[in-house]
Scaffold this motif. Structure first.
Motif, short mmCIF file in Angstrom:
data_model
loop_
_atom_site.label_atom_id
_atom_site.label_comp_id
_atom_site.label_asym_id
_atom_site.label_seq_id
_atom_site.Cartn_x
_atom_site.Cartn_y
_atom_site.Cartn_z
N ILE A 129 0.84 -1.20 0.00
CA ILE A 129 0.00 0.00 0.00
C ILE A 129 0.87 1.25 0.00
O ILE A 129 0.62 2.20 -0.75
CB ILE A 129 -0.95 -0.02 1.22
N GLN A 130 1.91 1.25 0.83
CA GLN A 130 2.81 2.40 0.88
C GLN A 130 3.57 2.58 -0.44
O GLN A 130 3.79 3.70 -0.89
CB GLN A 130 3.79 2.24 2.04
N SER B 221 1.09 4.12 -2.81
CA SER B 221 0.28 5.20 -2.25
C SER B 221 0.28 6.45 -3.12
O SER B 221 -0.77 7.00 -3.46
CB SER B 221 0.75 5.54 -0.84
N GLN B 222 1.44 6.90 -3.50
CA GLN B 222 1.53 8.15 -4.26
C GLN B 222 1.09 7.96 -5.71
O GLN B 222 0.29 8.75 -6.24
CB GLN B 222 2.96 8.70 -4.21
N ASP C 121 -4.70 5.62 0.26
CA ASP C 121 -4.27 5.91 1.61
C ASP C 121 -4.51 4.69 2.50
O ASP C 121 -5.55 4.03 2.40
CB ASP C 121 -5.07 7.10 2.17
N LEU C 122 -3.52 4.36 3.35
CA LEU C 122 -3.70 3.33 4.37
C LEU C 122 -4.55 3.94 5.48
O LEU C 122 -4.06 4.76 6.25
CB LEU C 122 -2.35 2.86 4.91
N VAL D 270 -8.05 0.36 3.29
CA VAL D 270 -7.49 1.24 2.27
C VAL D 270 -8.61 2.09 1.68
O VAL D 270 -9.75 1.62 1.55
CB VAL D 270 -6.83 0.41 1.14
N LYS E 175 -7.85 8.42 -2.17
CA LYS E 175 -7.80 9.77 -1.59
C LYS E 175 -8.79 10.72 -2.23
O LYS E 175 -9.27 11.65 -1.58
CB LYS E 175 -6.38 10.32 -1.73
#
Length: 432
Positions: free
Chosen positions: A275-276, A279-280, A285-286, A296, A299
């Motif tokens: 997930i990290q 993420s971007q 987002d976690l 999860v 965003k």
């Protein structure tokens, strides 16, 4: 899954807990001493390691408790036409041994012994029956229901009786319930038989015909017998040795167990890492982690009025989340709508119900005060944990994640983002 409150949901789906050992209160020096006693100059441990470290081809292919693979190998030995050079010897010895265990034998063992079963057909999964032996010459049919770990399904055995009665009207019939310990079947016609007896018969036949067996067939049969005795039979020499070692070195074993690797935690760590990592790039987002749940959220939904309308679930107040369920031997993704406004919850479900996505429930009762699981997508099951190591599990999780974020998750995100009600009416509901 039935819609439940979060508390009742947790209670109803708990997996059986592993009994906890007694608390270990020792100094580091005492712990080191008992471990040294356990590991160094321990002839019982060396004997156990020698037994279980022997290579076994069936263990290597993950056959330990897989009923289908056990049935496949038993079918191979039963089939007189196979290249094992046993002819119908194993088939006849097995039938005679089963009849010897029957309270009321449906067929005379002498008839089996003097009959020729070289014409026998051994069917696998015919009409869902695990193994079926059919000899046209002898007008004989035998059904074997193989249960390594599983239990009977409702009316399963009766259904097989009806099928055989219809398809083999004029045949002598025999029904066998094969389990680890010879457990009784629910139907009186079924003769109970244990895997330990199977292993003994195979070993006997193997030794009797050693001179006529090729080395590869002999080794394969020996490996199968060893597999059954190691993993299927409870009262094996390995089991006895394990009990002896545990009794003598309980503190050391409990200490090792206390510090054992935790596959579930490793899976959780890897999901968080994935997930990290994305993420971007994927704008996700976690949200939160709570016991077995890893949540999860996209965003972009945070900018829509519907999303932050669920207080009392996670700290983010999000109402719609993707939730990894990380069980000891199961991993899946749930689409979860938390407690909140009925209008918002129904709009989310109705919007997704128009999509062609995996695991979505076609009929789901939406409740304002409950957590509604509107979709479930499996990732790992018990066979993955039995047959694989952490690296193979990680590879499968990653492959799923890459496909899911570009597939179903992407479709869901676009549908929610383009839903007029959730963009506008949701705001009015929130303001009210």
């Amino acid at each position: 899954m039935t819609e439940l409150t979060r508390d009742s949901q947790s209670d109803s789906q708990k997996t059986p807990a592993i009994p906890e050992t007694e608390p270990i209160h020792m100094t580091l020096e005492e712990q080191r001493a008992i471990l040294e006693k356990f590991i160094i100059h321990n002839p019982d441990l060396e004997a156990l390691e020698a037994k279980i470290s022997q290579f076994n081809i069936f263990e290597a292919v993950g056959m330990v408790r897989q009923e289908i693979k056990h049935s496949n190998f038993i079918q191979f030995l039963l089939n007189p036409s196979e290249k094992h050079r046993l002819g119908d010897l194993f088939l006849k010895k097995l039938l005679i041994a089963i009849l010897a265990d029957a309270e009321k034998a449906p067929i005379d063992s002498l008839d089996i012994a003097r009959s020729d079963f070289s014409d026998a057909e051994i069917r696998r999964e015919w009409k869902n029956i695990d193994l079926l032996i059919y000899s046209p010459i002898n007008s004989f049919v035998c059904v074997i229901e193989n249960k390594v770990d599983a239990v009977e399904s409702p009316n399963q055995l009766r259904t097989y009786e009806d099928v055989v009665a219809k398809e083999f009207r004029n045949c002598k019939k025999m029904f066998v319930f094969l389990t680890r310990e010879g457990s009784a079947a629910s139907r009186p016609r079924w003769i109970s038989f244990a895997y330990g007896a199977i292993a003994e018969i195979i070993e006997t036949v193997c030794n009797e015909r050693r001179s006529s067996l090729t080395d590869d067939i002999y080794i394969a049969i020996r490996h199968y017998v060893d597999l059954v005795r190691r993993h299927i039979m409870r009262e094996s020499d390995i089991a006895e040795l394990c009990r002896k070692i545990y009794k003598q070195h309980r503190q050391a074993i409990d200490l090792i167990y206390e510090h054992r690797p935790d596959m579930r935690s490793d899976v959780e760590d890897y999901i968080k890492q994935l997930i990290q990592e994305f993420s971007q790039a994927e704008n996700i987002d976690l949200d939160s982690i709570d016991k077995r749940y890893i949540r999860v959220a996209p965003k972009e939904w945070d900018g829509m009025a519907f999303q932050k309308t669920c207080s009392g679930w996670t700290g983010s107040d999000r109402i719609f989340l993707f939730e990894f369920w990380n069980e000891p031997q199961n991993l899946c993704v749930h689409l979860v709508i938390g407690p909140g406004r009925m209008e918002i919850k129904q709009a989310i479900y109705q919007e997704l119900n128009t999509l062609n996505i995996s695991g979505l429930k076609s009929k789901c009762k939406i409740d304002e005060s409950k957590w509604n699981h509107i979709g479930i997508v499996p990732i790992l099951d018990i066979s993955d944990y039995e047959d694989g190591d952490l690296e193979s599990l990680q590879e499968k999780i990653r492959a799923f994640w890459l496909k899911y974020i570009q597939g179903d998750m992407k479709v869901i995100r676009e549908a929610i983002a383009n839903c007029g009600f959730l963009r506008s009416t949701g705001k009015a509901l929130n303001e009210n």
